[in-house]
Structure formats: structure tokens, C-alpha cells
Design a protein around this motif. Structure first.
Motif, PDB file in Angstrom:
ATOM      1  N   SER A 173       0.947  -1.129  -0.063  1.00 46.51           N
ATOM      2  CA  SER A 173      -0.037   0.009  -0.039  1.00 46.51           C
ATOM      3  C   SER A 173       1.112   1.411  -0.186  1.00 46.51           C
ATOM      4  N   PHE A 174       0.194   2.393  -0.495  1.00 45.80           N
ATOM      5  CA  PHE A 174       1.268   3.574  -0.618  1.00 45.80           C
ATOM      6  C   PHE A 174       1.565   4.015   0.902  1.00 45.80           C
ATOM      7  N   ASN A 175       0.635   3.885   1.600  1.00 42.57           N
ATOM      8  CA  ASN A 175       1.157   4.216   3.178  1.00 42.57           C
ATOM      9  C   ASN A 175       1.895   3.411   3.894  1.00 42.57           C
ATOM     10  N   LYS A 176       1.989   2.130   3.413  1.00 43.02           N
ATOM     11  CA  LYS A 176       3.021   1.119   4.097  1.00 43.02           C
ATOM     12  C   LYS A 176       4.323   1.694   3.513  1.00 43.02           C
ATOM     13  N   LEU A 192       5.333   4.632   2.264  1.00 46.96           N
ATOM     14  CA  LEU A 192       5.627   5.767   3.289  1.00 46.96           C
ATOM     15  C   LEU A 192       6.349   5.647   4.491  1.00 46.96           C
ATOM     16  N   ASP A 193       5.703   4.673   5.290  1.00 46.05           N
ATOM     17  CA  ASP A 193       6.067   4.417   6.617  1.00 46.05           C
ATOM     18  C   ASP A 193       7.676   3.691   6.537  1.00 46.05           C
ATOM     19  N   PRO A 200       5.944  11.108   6.486  1.00 48.07           N
ATOM     20  CA  PRO A 200       4.556  11.166   6.935  1.00 48.07           C
ATOM     21  C   PRO A 200       3.555  10.661   5.830  1.00 48.07           C
ATOM     22  N   HIS A 201       2.553  10.370   6.398  1.00 48.92           N
ATOM     23  CA  HIS A 201       1.403  10.026   5.425  1.00 48.92           C
ATOM     24  C   HIS A 201       0.713  11.472   4.856  1.00 48.92           C
ATOM     25  N   ILE A 202       0.174  11.545   3.737  1.00 50.61           N
ATOM     26  CA  ILE A 202      -0.283  12.586   2.846  1.00 50.61           C
ATOM     27  C   ILE A 202      -1.836  12.458   3.280  1.00 50.61           C
ATOM     28  N   ALA A 203      -2.385  13.801   3.682  1.00 53.09           N
ATOM     29  CA  ALA A 203      -3.806  13.906   4.022  1.00 53.09           C
ATOM     30  C   ALA A 203      -4.104  14.997   2.979  1.00 53.09           C
ATOM     31  N   ARG A 204      -5.301  14.646   2.630  1.00 48.28           N
ATOM     32  CA  ARG A 204      -6.124  15.608   1.669  1.00 48.28           C
ATOM     33  C   ARG A 204      -6.697  16.762   2.478  1.00 48.28           C
TER      34      ARG A 204
END
Length: 132
Positions: free
Chosen positions: A6-9, A11-12, A17-21
């Protein structure tokens, strides 16, 4: 699965840091490809020959409904070919202004001299439309 993280994994793993809309602040409406010019630099190849590729009233009404239901939207940016030549341009601009939104018209200015547009400058001024 197909073995893709996953994209968030990802990034981790990178320590990012995760991207927040963020809330949508600009609602851009492309009303079509009809334009009174045919510029070689136009990225969507708008021209006088593309008269059939235009937004209809049903779609314009739906855009206004979406803007009404999106309180974070502050600006309505109307573009596409020469947006003023689309029959829905004035409807969209007036309705968005009535909702208290800033309205931007991406105008090529030569449209001001087109037949049927004699009152365009007055319309833009009366409705406080920002021309860029």
C-alpha cells in the motif's frame, strides 16, 4: 494480492509522513473545447471546430449542486476553450456568485469582440467576475 505494498506502507518504510487530503477550495469547471481561436500552444486543442464538445445545462446544474454541498469551496474557476461562448457560462457564473463564491473566468479577451458577446464586459463587471 499482486504483491504491491500500500502507498501508506511504502511511506512508513521510507520514514515519510502520510499525505492527508485537504478540503477542496477551488472547483474548476471545464465547460468544453469550443473556442474562437485555434492556438498551437493550447494543451486541449480547443478551436472553432470543436463546437459540439460543450457542457450542457444538466451538467451545469449538477456542478452548482456540488458547489452548494461543498462549503469548503471558496472559488469557482471556469475554463475550457473560450468559456464565455458556452451557453452555460453565465448560468454558472451567476449561480456561483449567488452562493457567495469568487468566480474566475479564464478569458482570452478576444472573445469580447465576438458577435453576441457585446455585453460580456458589462456582465463580468456587474457580477464581479475575476478575469484572468
Amino acid at each position: 494480492g499482486i504483491g504491491v505494498k500500500s502507498f501508506n506502507k511504502f511511506l512508513d518504510e521510507q520514514g515519510v509522513p502520510h499525505i492527508a487530503r485537504k478540503p477542496t477550495e477551488v472547483f474548476q469547471i471545464n465547460v468544453g473545447l469550443y473556442c474562437n481561436q485555434a492556438c498551437s500552444h493550447c494543451h486541449v486543442e480547443s478551436s472553432p471546430r470543436r463546437k459540439k464538445e460543450q457542457m450542457n445545462h444538466e451538467t451545469a446544474k449538477r456542478c452548482i449542486e456540488l458547489i452548494k454541498s461543498s462549503p469548503s469551496v471558496k472559488t469557482v474557476d471556469i475554463t475550457g476553450g473560450a468559456p464565455e461562448l458556452n451557453e452555460e457560462f453565465r448560468f454558472l457564473a451567476k449561480e456561483a456568485r449567488a452562493l457567495g463564491k469568487e468566480v474566475i473566468d479564464r478569458c482570452n479577451l478576444t472573445v469580447l469582440s465576438e458577435p453576441g458577446q457585446e455585453d460580456l464586459a458589462e456582465f463580468l463587471a456587474e457580477n464581479k467576475i475575476h478575469v484572468i
